[in-house]
Design an enzyme around this catalytic site. Structure first.
Site, PDB file in Angstrom:
ATOM      1  N   ARG A 275       0.842  -1.184   0.000  1.00 21.00           N
ATOM      2  CA  ARG A 275       0.000   0.000   0.000  1.00 21.00           C
ATOM      3  C   ARG A 275       0.883   1.240   0.000  1.00 21.00           C
ATOM      4  O   ARG A 275       1.961   1.260   0.610  1.00 21.00           O
ATOM      5  CB  ARG A 275      -0.919   0.049   1.230  1.00 21.00           C
ATOM      6  CG  ARG A 275      -2.194  -0.778   1.127  1.00 21.00           C
ATOM      7  CD  ARG A 275      -3.145  -0.179   0.097  1.00 21.00           C
ATOM      8  NE  ARG A 275      -4.440  -0.839   0.045  1.00 21.00           N
ATOM      9  CZ  ARG A 275      -4.756  -1.828  -0.767  1.00 21.00           C
ATOM     10  NH1 ARG A 275      -3.839  -2.325  -1.586  1.00 21.00           N
ATOM     11  NH2 ARG A 275      -5.981  -2.338  -0.781  1.00 21.00           N
TER      12      ARG A 275
ATOM     13  N   GLU B  25      -3.400   8.138  -4.283  1.00 23.50           N
ATOM     14  CA  GLU B  25      -3.842   7.625  -5.587  1.00 23.50           C
ATOM     15  C   GLU B  25      -5.247   8.136  -5.913  1.00 23.50           C
ATOM     16  O   GLU B  25      -6.074   8.289  -5.022  1.00 23.50           O
ATOM     17  CB  GLU B  25      -3.843   6.096  -5.570  1.00 23.50           C
ATOM     18  CG  GLU B  25      -2.475   5.475  -5.378  1.00 23.50           C
ATOM     19  CD  GLU B  25      -2.556   3.952  -5.282  1.00 23.50           C
ATOM     20  OE1 GLU B  25      -3.629   3.375  -5.554  1.00 23.50           O
ATOM     21  OE2 GLU B  25      -1.554   3.333  -4.927  1.00 23.50           O
TER      22      GLU B  25
ATOM     23  N   HIS C  92      -1.229   0.921  -9.883  1.00 22.50           N
ATOM     24  CA  HIS C  92      -1.956  -0.006  -8.996  1.00 22.50           C
ATOM     25  C   HIS C  92      -2.675  -1.083  -9.809  1.00 22.50           C
ATOM     26  O   HIS C  92      -3.901  -1.218  -9.757  1.00 22.50           O
ATOM     27  CB  HIS C  92      -2.957   0.751  -8.116  1.00 22.50           C
ATOM     28  CG  HIS C  92      -3.280   0.025  -6.843  1.00 22.50           C
ATOM     29  ND1 HIS C  92      -3.600   0.676  -5.680  1.00 22.50           N
ATOM     30  CD2 HIS C  92      -3.341  -1.310  -6.556  1.00 22.50           C
ATOM     31  CE1 HIS C  92      -3.846  -0.212  -4.731  1.00 22.50           C
ATOM     32  NE2 HIS C  92      -3.697  -1.425  -5.235  1.00 22.50           N
TER      33      HIS C  92
END
Length: 336
Positions: free
Chosen positions: A245, A274, A294
Site C-alpha cells: 500500500r 492515488e 496499482h
C-alpha cells in the site's frame, strides 16, 4: 369478514459503487435483490456513496472507497453488510463498523498469484533498468550498440527480503525460487521459518537483502515503515519494491536515496494519494524508479473473481448466514 392479506417482506436492496464490474457477481445479486449501481463515470465522493447506500441492506465497494462513520450514518440502520472487492482494507474504520453492527468483508485467496506476478515484474524492470531503456528508445535515443548501455543487476542468485509474509508474499517466494533467489522474510508476530523462506529480524533483512519487497497492510504501525533511516540500512546496490500500500514507503525519502545513489532502484505499484495524475510528478520522472498505476490484481480473471467473491459475501449475509471472508478479527454476521 375476510382477513387482510399479510404484507410481503421487502426484498433486500444492494448498492454497488461502480457500474460495469467484471464477473457474474453483480448480475447474480440483481437476480435476487434490488440492485442500485452508481451511475456516474467518476467514482462517488464519500457523501455520494452515503446517499447511494441509504436504505440499502448491502453495499459493494472497491478498496479505494472509504467505509467509515460518515458512510454508516448516511446509509442508515438498514445496512447489514459492506463487501469490498479488495484484499486490502486500510480504508475501513473497523471500530465504526462494529458500533453499527455492520459486517465488512474483503477478498483474500483470489489475487495472491496475480499480484505476486507484478511484484516479480517490478523486480526485473527496476533491477534491469528496463523502464529507463524503454523511455530512451521512445525518445529516439537507441544508437549504436554499447557494452555499457543500461547495465542492470542480476536477479538470479539475489537475496530477496519480504516484509510481511501473507498470501502474496508466499506466492512471491515460490516464484523467487525459480529465479534461484535466496528468500528471507520478516513478520513481527510470526517468527517461524518454512520451506520457502527463513525469518530474520527487520534490520537484518534490510541490511542483507539485494531486493526488499513490501507485502504488509497499511496500518498505524506500518505507515512510514520504510523511511530515511531504513533506506540508509539497505545496500547501495539494492532494489525496493512495494506492491502493498502507498504510505508504507516514504516517497520523498525514496526519491532522495535514488538520486543520491544510496539505493540502486525501486518499483512501485502503489503510492500515496492515488490516483496520481500530474505528468510532472517527480515519481514519474526518476529514471531508476518504475511506477505502475496499482495494477497488481489487474487480470480479467482475477478482477472478476474479486467482484464475484464480494457478491457472495453480500448474499450470504442477506440470506441469514455468515460471510465467507469477513475482515480478520471481525464477525461474519451482523451485530444487531
Amino acid at each position: 369478514m375476510s382477513e387482510a392479506p399479510a404484507s410481503r417482506p421487502r426484498t433486500p436492496r444492494v448498492a454497488v459503487s461502480r457500474a460495469g464490474l467484471p464477473g457474474a457477481g453483480v448480475g447474480s445479486l440483481a437476480d435476487r435483490y434490488g440492485v442500485t449501481a452508481w451511475p456516474g463515470g467518476q467514482p462517488p465522493t464519500s457523501a455520494e456513496l452515503g446517499q447511494l447506500a441509504h436504505g440499502h441492506e448491502g453495499l459493494l465497494v472497491l478498496g479505494t472507497d472509504r467505509v467509515d462513520e460518515e458512510l454508516f450514518a448516511a446509509a442508515g440502520p438498514s445496512l447489514r453488510v459492506v463487501a469490498l472487492a479488495s484484499m486490502g482494507y486500510d480504508g475501513v474504520d473497523v471500530a465504526a463498523a462494529a458500533r453499527h453492527g455492520v459486517v465488512v468483508t474483503h477478498t483474500p485467496d483470489v489475487l495472491a498469484d496475480t499480484t505476486a506476478d507484478i511484484a516479480i515484474a517490478l523486480m526485473l524492470m527496476a533491477r534491469r533498468r528496463l523502464g529507463a531503456s524503454i523511455d530512451a528508445m521512445r525518445r529516439g535515443e537507441w544508437g549504436a550498440f554499447r557494452m555499457d548501455a543500461f547495465l542492470g543487476l542480476d536477479v538470479r542468485g539475489a537475496t530477496l527480503g519480504l516484509i510481511g509474509y501473507g498470501q502474496i508474499a508466499r506466492a512471491v517466494a515460490r516464484r523467487a525460487a525459480a529465479f534461484g533467489m535466496r528468500v528471507r522474510h520478516h513478520h513481527p508476530r510470526r517468527k517461524e521459518d518454512d520451506e520457502l523462506s527463513a525469518w530474520v529480524p527487520f534490520e537484518e533483512l534490510l541490511r542483507t537483502s539485494d531486493i526488499v519487497s513490501v507485502h504488509t497492510p497499511l496500518t498505524a504501525e506500518t505507515a512510514g515503515l520504510i523511511g530515511t533511516a531504513e533506506l540508509a540500512l539497505m545496500k547501495p546496490t539494492a532494489t525496493l519494491v512495494n506492491t502493498g500500500r502507498g504510505g508504507i514507503v516514504d516517497e520523498p525519502a525514496l526519491l532522495a536515496a535514488l538520486r543520491e545513489g544510496t539505493l540502486h532502484s525501486a518499483g512501485l505499484d502503489v503510492m500515496t494519494g492515488e490516483p496520481r495524475t500530474d505528468p510532472a510528478d517527480p515519481l514519474f520522472a526518476e529514471p531508476r524508479l518504475v511506477v505502475l498505476p496499482h495494477v497488481g490484481s489487474a487480470t480479467e480473471a482475477t478482477r472478476a473473481a474479486m467482484a464475484d467473491l464480494a457478491a457472495r459475501n453480500i448474499a450470504a449475509v442477506l440470506d441469514g448466514g455468515a460471510a465467507p471472508t469477513p475482515l480478520p478479527g471481525t464477525p461474519g454476521t451482523p451485530g444487531r
